[in-house]
Design an enzyme around this catalytic site. Structure first.
Site, short mmCIF file in Angstrom:
data_model
loop_
_atom_site.label_atom_id
_atom_site.label_comp_id
_atom_site.label_asym_id
_atom_site.label_seq_id
_atom_site.Cartn_x
_atom_site.Cartn_y
_atom_site.Cartn_z
N TYR A 1 0.22 -1.21 -10.55
CA TYR A 1 1.51 -0.93 -9.91
C TYR A 1 2.60 -1.82 -10.51
CZ TYR A 1 5.27 -1.37 -6.51
OH TYR A 1 6.50 -1.45 -5.92
N THR B 1 9.98 -4.60 -8.63
CA THR B 1 9.24 -5.29 -7.56
C THR B 1 8.87 -6.73 -7.94
OG1 THR B 1 7.07 -5.31 -6.46
CG2 THR B 1 7.18 -4.18 -8.54
C1 UD1 Z 1 3.05 -5.40 -1.07
C2 UD1 Z 1 2.50 -5.27 -2.44
C3 UD1 Z 1 3.56 -5.62 -3.41
C4 UD1 Z 1 4.75 -4.71 -3.23
C5 UD1 Z 1 5.23 -4.86 -1.82
C6 UD1 Z 1 6.33 -3.90 -1.54
C7 UD1 Z 1 0.09 -5.71 -2.28
C8 UD1 Z 1 -1.02 -6.66 -2.64
N1 UD1 Z 1 1.34 -6.11 -2.61
O1 UD1 Z 1 3.40 -6.77 -0.84
O2 UD1 Z 1 3.08 -5.51 -4.72
O3 UD1 Z 1 5.77 -5.06 -4.12
O4 UD1 Z 1 4.17 -4.60 -0.92
O5 UD1 Z 1 5.85 -2.58 -1.58
O6 UD1 Z 1 -0.14 -4.66 -1.73
N2 UD1 Z 1 -1.10 -8.66 6.02
C9 UD1 Z 1 -2.00 -8.91 7.03
N3 UD1 Z 1 -2.45 -7.86 7.77
C10 UD1 Z 1 -2.05 -6.57 7.55
C11 UD1 Z 1 -1.12 -6.31 6.51
C12 UD1 Z 1 -0.66 -7.38 5.76
O7 UD1 Z 1 -2.39 -10.05 7.26
O8 UD1 Z 1 -2.53 -5.66 8.26
C13 UD1 Z 1 -0.56 -9.79 5.24
C14 UD1 Z 1 -0.85 -9.74 3.76
O9 UD1 Z 1 -2.09 -10.32 3.46
C15 UD1 Z 1 0.34 -10.55 3.20
C16 UD1 Z 1 1.48 -10.22 4.18
O10 UD1 Z 1 0.84 -9.75 5.36
O11 UD1 Z 1 0.09 -11.92 3.28
C17 UD1 Z 1 2.41 -9.14 3.67
O12 UD1 Z 1 1.63 -8.00 3.26
P1 UD1 Z 1 2.29 -6.60 2.91
O13 UD1 Z 1 3.29 -6.25 3.95
O14 UD1 Z 1 1.18 -5.64 2.63
O15 UD1 Z 1 3.12 -6.87 1.59
P2 UD1 Z 1 2.68 -7.60 0.23
O16 UD1 Z 1 1.22 -7.51 0.04
O17 UD1 Z 1 3.28 -8.95 0.21
#
Ligand code: UD1
Length: 342
Positions: A150, A123
């Site tokens: 993780y 990852t």
């Molecule tokens: C997450 C994991 C990462 C992992 C990847 C794949 C975390 C902190 N990171 O990445 O380690 O490798 O998944 O499994 O969990 N967001 C919103 N609202 C929401 C959901 C997300 O604003 O309801 C934003 C987040 O703040 C981020 C972006 O969307 O900026 C992507 O988030 P997400 O899809 O959860 O993935 P990552 O956090 O990048």
């Protein structure tokens, strides 16, 4: 080849299994404890072509070794893992056991049973909270300093794999560091996009999954976690990669290892989209408006995570086909619709 896919009933594993069943003649063995993978996915895969399924947890050390022997496995594609970052902070031992310890045992059994190729799903979380990134994004040479258990559990597994391959001739690996995997099976029926498999993980935390749940009405609203980042529109920027393009990289990795040494590759498109752009795209392709609030930043979220994917493109000749964010969102939405129909 006799290929074992651990976690083959899960989201990414099932997409790789699908492509292997559809486009190759290799013998496929799927191993899964069905803790988050769903049995219906296996039915879908069975409708493509026959394969062996073993309902087993990776912590069954002896049975894992027996399975490799029984099916004369020569290639392992290893997905089975725990993947929820906040949970890893609360329960690190679960992550070090399920990810690092179980992977170490799998590698031990692999070497003992003459497995030649090991493809490992790692990852971008291994890079931690990157600073001073070049314009081209994060390359594989970037320092690995995970900020949560993780990411560390995966990085430690990488290390075990690398050290083992160094010490054992004939045992080779490809490690993929995934960026943000999204979307669902690109499959058309009567010219309509109709994914057969997709993300079914309960209590989703991923942005595109959550936005599709809002679009199908499973959730009333969602939140943007922070709009004061140092990005163009203030919201977090990520490199979203379609799961079928990622699956294709795994199939290529098997061939790649025939003639190339072990290596580590980023898997992403090298292009970032902000949270706002993703949500607006979901609204646009579905024609559905839903409520979006602004909330506090989520702990540990970096502002921007974009891959430098020049290595996988030049060495593996990987050519992504589904880079269009609209298609990524549309496929996730169509899958979510199917999930809510049953
Ligand atoms: C997450 C994991 C990462 C992992 C990847 C794949 C975390 C902190 N990171 O990445 O380690 O490798 O998944 O499994 O969990 N967001 C919103 N609202 C929401 C959901 C997300 O604003 O309801 C934003 C987040 O703040 C981020 C972006 O969307 O900026 C992507 O988030 P997400 O899809 O959860 O993935 P990552 O956090 O990048």
């Amino acid at each position: 080849m006799n290929i074992l896919i651990t976690g083959g009933a899960g989201y990414i594993g099932a997409h790789v299994a699908k492509q292997l069943l559809e486009t190759t003649e290799h013998n496929i063995v799927i191993l899964d404890n069905l803790s988050t993978g769903i049995a219906r996915t296996l039915d879908t895969l069975h409708s493509i072509r026959e394969f062996a399924f073993i309902n087993l947890d990776l912590k069954e050390f002896d049975k894992i070794c027996t399975t490799l022997k029984e099916y004369q496995i020569d290639t392992i594609i290893h997905f089975a893992a725990s993947i929820v970052v906040p949970e890893s902070v609360e329960n690190p031992l679960k992550y070090y056991m399920n990810n690092t310890v179980n992977t170490t045992n799998l590698i031990r059994c692999a070497v003992a049973n003459g497995v030649e190729r090991f493809i490992f799903s790692s990852t971008a979380a291994t890079y931690g909270e990157p600073v001073n990134i070049s314009e081209n994004g994060i390359s594989e040479a970037y320092p690995t300093e995970p900020i949560n258990p993780y990411g560390m559990s995966k990085l430690m597994s990488e290390r075990v794999l690398r050290d083992t391959a160094k010490a054992h001739d004939g045992f080779k690996y490809v490690i993929f560091r995934y960026f943000n995997v999204a979307g669902a099976d690109i499959h058309y029926r009567d010219d309509m996009l109709e994914p057969r498999i997709g993300q079914s993980f309960p209590n989703a935390t991923h942005l595109i999954k959550i936005a599709s749940e809002c679009a199908v009405g499973k959730r009333a609203k969602m939140a943007i976690f922070g709009d004061d980042f140092a990005t163009a529109d203030g919201t977090g920027v990520r490199d979203y990669i379609h799961v079928d393009d990622l699956a294709d990289a795994h199939i290529r990795a098997i061939e790649y290892l025939e003639t190339h040494p072990s290596d580590i590759f980023n898997a992403g498109y090298g292009k970032g989209y902000s949270v706002k752009e993703v949500i607006n795209t979901m609204k646009e392709v579905t024609g559905i408006n839903f409520q979006v609030d602004i909330a506090e930043r989520r702990a540990g979220d970096p502002a921007t995570l974009i891959s430098d994917n020049s290595k996988i493109k030049s060495l593996m000749h990987w050519t992504p086909k589904y880079e269009d964010l609209k298609l990524i969102c549309k496929s996730a939405y169509e899958w979510e619709k199917r999930l809510s129909e049953v």
